[in-house]
Write a protein that holds these residues in place. Structure first.
Motif, PDB file in Angstrom:
ATOM      1  N   PHE A 185      -3.956  -7.503   6.869  1.00  0.00           N
ATOM      2  CA  PHE A 185      -4.336  -7.233   5.477  1.00  0.00           C
ATOM      3  C   PHE A 185      -3.250  -6.445   4.739  1.00  0.00           C
ATOM      4  O   PHE A 185      -3.089  -6.583   3.525  1.00  0.00           O
ATOM      5  N   ASP A 186      -2.485  -5.651   5.466  1.00  0.00           N
ATOM      6  CA  ASP A 186      -1.300  -5.026   4.862  1.00  0.00           C
ATOM      7  C   ASP A 186      -0.334  -6.100   4.364  1.00  0.00           C
ATOM      8  O   ASP A 186       0.221  -6.007   3.273  1.00  0.00           O
ATOM      9  N   ALA A 187      -0.139  -7.113   5.203  1.00  0.00           N
ATOM     10  CA  ALA A 187       0.789  -8.192   4.852  1.00  0.00           C
ATOM     11  C   ALA A 187       0.284  -8.968   3.644  1.00  0.00           C
ATOM     12  O   ALA A 187       1.057  -9.322   2.744  1.00  0.00           O
ATOM     13  N   VAL A 188      -1.016  -9.229   3.608  1.00  0.00           N
ATOM     14  CA  VAL A 188      -1.599  -9.950   2.471  1.00  0.00           C
ATOM     15  C   VAL A 188      -1.450  -9.118   1.193  1.00  0.00           C
ATOM     16  O   VAL A 188      -1.021  -9.623   0.150  1.00  0.00           O
ATOM     17  N   ALA A 189      -1.757  -7.827   1.297  1.00  0.00           N
ATOM     18  CA  ALA A 189      -1.629  -6.951   0.117  1.00  0.00           C
ATOM     19  C   ALA A 189      -0.183  -6.891  -0.360  1.00  0.00           C
ATOM     20  O   ALA A 189       0.089  -6.903  -1.566  1.00  0.00           O
ATOM     21  N   ALA A 190       0.750  -6.859   0.602  1.00  0.00           N
ATOM     22  CA  ALA A 190       2.164  -6.723   0.237  1.00  0.00           C
ATOM     23  C   ALA A 190       2.669  -7.933  -0.541  1.00  0.00           C
ATOM     24  O   ALA A 190       3.583  -7.801  -1.353  1.00  0.00           O
ATOM     25  N   THR A 191       2.061  -9.108  -0.300  1.00  0.00           N
ATOM     26  CA  THR A 191       2.513 -10.303  -1.028  1.00  0.00           C
ATOM     27  C   THR A 191       1.872 -10.416  -2.411  1.00  0.00           C
ATOM     28  O   THR A 191       2.395 -11.147  -3.268  1.00  0.00           O
ATOM     29  N   ALA A 192       0.755  -9.738  -2.621  1.00  0.00           N
ATOM     30  CA  ALA A 192      -0.041  -9.990  -3.837  1.00  0.00           C
ATOM     31  C   ALA A 192       0.739  -9.751  -5.131  1.00  0.00           C
ATOM     32  O   ALA A 192       0.731 -10.618  -6.026  1.00  0.00           O
ATOM     33  N   PRO A 193       1.428  -8.612  -5.277  1.00  0.00           N
ATOM     34  CA  PRO A 193       2.169  -8.425  -6.540  1.00  0.00           C
ATOM     35  C   PRO A 193       3.254  -9.473  -6.736  1.00  0.00           C
ATOM     36  O   PRO A 193       3.524  -9.910  -7.869  1.00  0.00           O
ATOM     37  N   GLU A 194       3.887  -9.892  -5.636  1.00  0.00           N
ATOM     38  CA  GLU A 194       4.947 -10.908  -5.722  1.00  0.00           C
ATOM     39  C   GLU A 194       4.368 -12.258  -6.149  1.00  0.00           C
ATOM     40  O   GLU A 194       4.955 -12.986  -6.959  1.00  0.00           O
ATOM     41  N   ILE A 195       3.226 -12.604  -5.569  1.00  0.00           N
ATOM     42  CA  ILE A 195       2.579 -13.872  -5.944  1.00  0.00           C
ATOM     43  C   ILE A 195       2.228 -13.824  -7.430  1.00  0.00           C
ATOM     44  O   ILE A 195       2.511 -14.741  -8.194  1.00  0.00           O
ATOM     45  N   VAL A 251      -7.908  -1.566  -4.763  1.00  0.00           N
ATOM     46  CA  VAL A 251      -6.987  -1.963  -5.826  1.00  0.00           C
ATOM     47  C   VAL A 251      -5.595  -2.031  -5.206  1.00  0.00           C
ATOM     48  O   VAL A 251      -5.191  -1.124  -4.483  1.00  0.00           O
ATOM     49  N   VAL A 252      -4.894  -3.143  -5.451  1.00  0.00           N
ATOM     50  CA  VAL A 252      -3.545  -3.345  -4.908  1.00  0.00           C
ATOM     51  C   VAL A 252      -2.555  -3.229  -6.055  1.00  0.00           C
ATOM     52  O   VAL A 252      -2.686  -3.920  -7.065  1.00  0.00           O
ATOM     53  N   GLU A 253      -1.576  -2.340  -5.890  1.00  0.00           N
ATOM     54  CA  GLU A 253      -0.603  -2.133  -6.975  1.00  0.00           C
ATOM     55  C   GLU A 253       0.815  -2.042  -6.444  1.00  0.00           C
ATOM     56  O   GLU A 253       1.032  -1.472  -5.367  1.00  0.00           O
ATOM     57  N   ALA A 254       1.746  -2.595  -7.212  1.00  0.00           N
ATOM     58  CA  ALA A 254       3.165  -2.418  -6.899  1.00  0.00           C
ATOM     59  C   ALA A 254       3.617  -1.118  -7.547  1.00  0.00           C
ATOM     60  O   ALA A 254       3.424  -0.912  -8.745  1.00  0.00           O
ATOM     61  N   VAL A 256       4.039  -1.249  -2.089  1.00  0.00           N
ATOM     62  CA  VAL A 256       2.729  -1.739  -2.515  1.00  0.00           C
ATOM     63  C   VAL A 256       1.663  -0.787  -1.985  1.00  0.00           C
ATOM     64  O   VAL A 256       1.655  -0.459  -0.793  1.00  0.00           O
ATOM     65  N   SER A 257       0.785  -0.326  -2.860  1.00  0.00           N
ATOM     66  CA  SER A 257      -0.244   0.603  -2.398  1.00  0.00           C
ATOM     67  C   SER A 257      -1.614  -0.062  -2.427  1.00  0.00           C
ATOM     68  O   SER A 257      -1.868  -0.973  -3.218  1.00  0.00           O
ATOM     69  N   ARG A 258      -2.450   0.396  -1.523  1.00  0.00           N
ATOM     70  CA  ARG A 258      -3.841  -0.069  -1.449  1.00  0.00           C
ATOM     71  C   ARG A 258      -4.731   1.156  -1.641  1.00  0.00           C
ATOM     72  O   ARG A 258      -4.620   2.114  -0.896  1.00  0.00           O
ATOM     73  N   THR A 259      -5.611   1.105  -2.603  1.00  0.00           N
ATOM     74  CA  THR A 259      -6.510   2.229  -2.856  1.00  0.00           C
ATOM     75  C   THR A 259      -7.948   1.753  -2.772  1.00  0.00           C
ATOM     76  O   THR A 259      -8.354   0.854  -3.524  1.00  0.00           O
ATOM     77  N   VAL A 260      -8.701   2.323  -1.849  1.00  0.00           N
ATOM     78  CA  VAL A 260     -10.101   1.915  -1.705  1.00  0.00           C
ATOM     79  C   VAL A 260     -10.896   2.447  -2.895  1.00  0.00           C
ATOM     80  O   VAL A 260     -10.868   3.642  -3.189  1.00  0.00           O
ATOM     81  N   VAL A 261     -11.573   1.521  -3.598  1.00  0.00           N
ATOM     82  CA  VAL A 261     -12.376   1.951  -4.751  1.00  0.00           C
ATOM     83  C   VAL A 261     -13.878   1.829  -4.473  1.00  0.00           C
ATOM     84  O   VAL A 261     -14.697   2.422  -5.166  1.00  0.00           O
ATOM     85  N   ALA A 272       2.715  -1.213   2.192  1.00  0.00           N
ATOM     86  CA  ALA A 272       1.349  -0.794   1.882  1.00  0.00           C
ATOM     87  C   ALA A 272       0.901   0.237   2.904  1.00  0.00           C
ATOM     88  O   ALA A 272       1.027   0.021   4.103  1.00  0.00           O
ATOM     89  N   ASP A 273       0.429   1.372   2.440  1.00  0.00           N
ATOM     90  CA  ASP A 273       0.038   2.441   3.347  1.00  0.00           C
ATOM     91  C   ASP A 273      -1.276   3.043   2.875  1.00  0.00           C
ATOM     92  O   ASP A 273      -1.290   3.946   2.046  1.00  0.00           O
ATOM     93  N   PRO A 274      -2.412   2.538   3.403  1.00  0.00           N
ATOM     94  CA  PRO A 274      -3.696   3.001   2.920  1.00  0.00           C
ATOM     95  C   PRO A 274      -3.883   4.492   3.116  1.00  0.00           C
ATOM     96  O   PRO A 274      -4.439   5.179   2.260  1.00  0.00           O
ATOM     97  N   ALA A 275      -3.389   5.017   4.222  1.00  0.00           N
ATOM     98  CA  ALA A 275      -3.603   6.429   4.508  1.00  0.00           C
ATOM     99  C   ALA A 275      -2.965   7.293   3.428  1.00  0.00           C
ATOM    100  O   ALA A 275      -3.517   8.292   2.976  1.00  0.00           O
ATOM    101  N   ALA A 276      -1.770   6.856   2.945  1.00  0.00           N
ATOM    102  CA  ALA A 276      -1.063   7.634   1.935  1.00  0.00           C
ATOM    103  C   ALA A 276      -1.864   7.735   0.648  1.00  0.00           C
ATOM    104  O   ALA A 276      -1.707   8.663  -0.127  1.00  0.00           O
ATOM    105  N   ASP A 277      -2.734   6.780   0.394  1.00  0.00           N
ATOM    106  CA  ASP A 277      -3.540   6.788  -0.828  1.00  0.00           C
ATOM    107  C   ASP A 277      -4.930   7.353  -0.591  1.00  0.00           C
ATOM    108  O   ASP A 277      -5.802   7.239  -1.434  1.00  0.00           O
ATOM    109  N   GLY A 278      -5.143   7.911   0.581  1.00  0.00           N
ATOM    110  CA  GLY A 278      -6.458   8.447   0.880  1.00  0.00           C
ATOM    111  C   GLY A 278      -7.457   7.357   1.151  1.00  0.00           C
ATOM    112  O   GLY A 278      -8.662   7.575   1.184  1.00  0.00           O
ATOM    113  N   GLY A 279      -7.002   6.113   1.359  1.00  0.00           N
ATOM    114  CA  GLY A 279      -7.928   4.998   1.576  1.00  0.00           C
ATOM    115  C   GLY A 279      -8.327   4.878   3.025  1.00  0.00           C
ATOM    116  O   GLY A 279      -7.704   5.441   3.913  1.00  0.00           O
TER     117      GLY A 279
END
Ligand SMILES: O=P(O)(O)OC[C@H]1O[C@](O)(COP(=O)(O)O)[C@@H](O)[C@@H]1O
Ligand SMILES: [Mg+2]
Ligand SMILES: [Mg+2]
Length: 310
Positions: free
Chosen positions: A25-35, A167-170, A176-181, A4-11
């Motif tokens: 929170f990177d670690a939590v986001a990274a598990t979300a799609p797997e869960i 928004v967290v997406e695989a 896994v990407s994190r995009t601030v909405v 997960a790299d928020p900077a890469a998504d402009g977040g």
């Protein structure tokens, strides 16, 4: 451990300037799609009970293992505590030696609302980052957040800087990407919705009288997962409660894993949270699995509630 790299998504990187909080929170986001992907085969009871005496679903166990591994691997996490585990896991550091500095104690509810697995309704993951060994009060939180497994996987993160929704997406490459909405979530001034847990005949009379007023003013939205129900309050304004019950004066929800992180988020978003007497963040726990009545939402509604319960 995460792509997960928020900077890469402009977040906006969550956790303000503290890389350890950001990494949690990177670690939590990274598990979300797997869960999320693992849930279809895990809608059954595991056959074990948790320290609160509740039946644990296979999905609870899976999420707990995955999050435990991911969070304890983060530099700056000193201990890890879960709703599904009796005792804290030592992640390699003495928590609470300096205010707002790692190592932190991370408390999680791996799957909140897991009874919704069978009926395929919303669920979440709740995270509290404390800078004191647990049990501690919510004043020791430096950040809190939740993942909501709804039609979209979102993550709400709160810290001193405010409250953000991502928004967290695989992605196709497995990252896994994190995009601030929403970069500054605030409770709307005009509340619209309410959701109260427990059976009505089990509600104390003073709470029932308050609920009758609220029913006239707001629209009922109760989904049976605190994260989903609180997210509606954060989005539309209103009040969520899992109240003190006649049969359970401490209610159902747990202070360290559920009430404190949610109170922290709602208060950072301009709302209020109480156990009926004091701010949730001031409740002194005796044990890490303590339960507490929880009432959160717009400040005016919480003030009225407190007056009604006096
Ligand atoms: O089934 P009820 O009594 O409405 O209880 C729902 C409440 O219990 C919870 O599911 C408890 O959380 P867990 O699923 O993590 O045990 C909350 O999410 C929710 O607010
Ligand atoms: Mg829960
Ligand atoms: Mg749970």
């Amino acid at each position: 451990m995460t792509d997960a790299d928020p900077a890469a998504d402009g977040g906006v990187a969550p956790g303000g300037t503290d890389p350890a909080v950001e990494a949690i929170f990177d670690a939590v986001a990274a598990t979300a799609p797997e869960i999320r992907a693992a849930l279809p085969g895990r809608r059954v009871e595991s056959g074990t009970d948790n320290p609160s005496g509740e039946s644990v679903m296979a999905g609870d166990l899976y999420a707990d293992e995955l999050l435990g591994d991911a969070i304890t691997a983060v530099d700056g996490v000193g201990s890890f505590v879960s709703e599904e585990r009796e005792t804290a896991v030592d992640a390699g550091g003495a928590v609470g030696e300096a205010d707002g500095e790692p190592p932190y104690a991370v408390a999680i509810d791996p799957l909140d609302g897991s009874s919704n697995l069978r009926s395929n309704n919303a669920m979440g993951t709740v995270v509290g980052v404390y800078d004191a060994p647990l049990p501690a009060t919510g004043r020791d939180l430096v950040a809190a957040g939740y993942v909501l497994y709804g039609p979209i996987t979102t993550m709400v993160v709160a810290d001193d800087a405010g409250v953000r929704e991502e928004v967290v997406e695989a992605d196709a490459d497995g990252s896994v990407s994190r995009t601030v909405v929403e970069d500054d979530l605030r409770l709307p001034d005009d509340p619209l919705v309410y959701g109260f847990g427990g059976r009505v005949p089990d509600w104390p009379d003073d709470f029932t009288a308050y609920a009758r007023e609220i029913e006239d003013e707001l629209k009922l939205r109760y989904g049976g997962a605190m994260v989903g129900d609180v997210n509606q309050v954060l989005t539309y304004g209103g009040i969520f409660a899992y109240p003190a019950l006649n049969s359970a004066p401490d209610g159902k929800l747990r202070l360290s894993f559920e009430a404190n992180p949610i109170a922290y988020i709602i208060e950072r978003a301009g709302g209020a949270a109480t156990d009926g007497e004091v701010d949730i963040l001031d409740v002194e726990p005796e044990g890490v699995h303590d339960r507490v009545p929880l009432y959160v939402g717009n400040e005016a509604l919480i003030e009225r509630l407190q007056a009604a319960l006096d």
